[in-house]
Design a protein around this motif. Structure first.
Motif, PDB file in Angstrom:
ATOM      1  N   THR A   5      -2.677   2.752   2.288  1.00 31.46           N
ATOM      2  CA  THR A   5      -1.238   2.919   2.110  1.00 31.46           C
ATOM      3  C   THR A   5      -0.766   3.960   3.112  1.00 31.46           C
ATOM      4  N   ARG A  27       3.088  -5.666   2.746  1.00 32.98           N
ATOM      5  CA  ARG A  27       3.664  -5.469   1.414  1.00 32.98           C
ATOM      6  C   ARG A  27       4.164  -4.043   1.306  1.00 32.98           C
ATOM      7  N   SER A  29       6.092  -0.913  -1.026  1.00 27.98           N
ATOM      8  CA  SER A  29       6.245  -0.433  -2.398  1.00 27.98           C
ATOM      9  C   SER A  29       7.651  -0.792  -2.891  1.00 27.98           C
ATOM     10  N   LEU A  80      -1.963  -1.180  -7.537  1.00 29.82           N
ATOM     11  CA  LEU A  80      -1.061  -2.321  -7.425  1.00 29.82           C
ATOM     12  C   LEU A  80      -0.373  -2.684  -8.735  1.00 29.82           C
ATOM     13  N   TRP A  85       4.300  -0.125  -7.274  1.00 25.30           N
ATOM     14  CA  TRP A  85       4.040  -1.363  -6.508  1.00 25.30           C
ATOM     15  C   TRP A  85       4.423  -2.637  -7.267  1.00 25.30           C
ATOM     16  N   THR A  86       4.681  -2.565  -8.563  1.00 24.65           N
ATOM     17  CA  THR A  86       5.007  -3.741  -9.356  1.00 24.65           C
ATOM     18  C   THR A  86       6.313  -3.513 -10.083  1.00 24.65           C
TER      19      THR A  86
END
Length: 92
Positions: A5, A27, A29, A80, A85-86
């Protein structure tokens, strides 16, 4: 597989053509401040950011040193699945 990251602004330095050539769709955040990608791809984009430990000729090769956190396994899964992140939004 290891992932790294790093701040999104670092990725802004890479031309979109380079990302397209490598077929990368990084991807970000939820808040857009960080990017996560495979170590291999990070090394291709930022080779000068990866430092190898100084070593004598008779020593075994050292692992590279990365300037940002590296994750794999359960640690990666936990990252994740975190709120960073979700999204908790339900998509129908």
């Amino acid at each position: 597989m290891k992932y790294i990251t790093f701040p999104s602004e670092n990725l802004n330095e890479i031309p979109q053509e380079v990302l397209d050539e490598l077929h990368l769709v990084p991807r970000k955040s939820i808040d857009g401040t960080k990017v996560i990608m495979k170590i291999d791809n990070y090394e291709k984009l930022f080779p000068s950011a990866v430092a190898l430990s100084l070593q004598d000729e008779d020593e075994t090769p050292q692992e590279p040193f990365y300037p940002y956190p590296v994750y794999e396994g359960k640690e990666l899964d936990d990252l994740l699945s975190s709120s960073e992140w979700t999204s908790n939004d339900n998509i129908l």
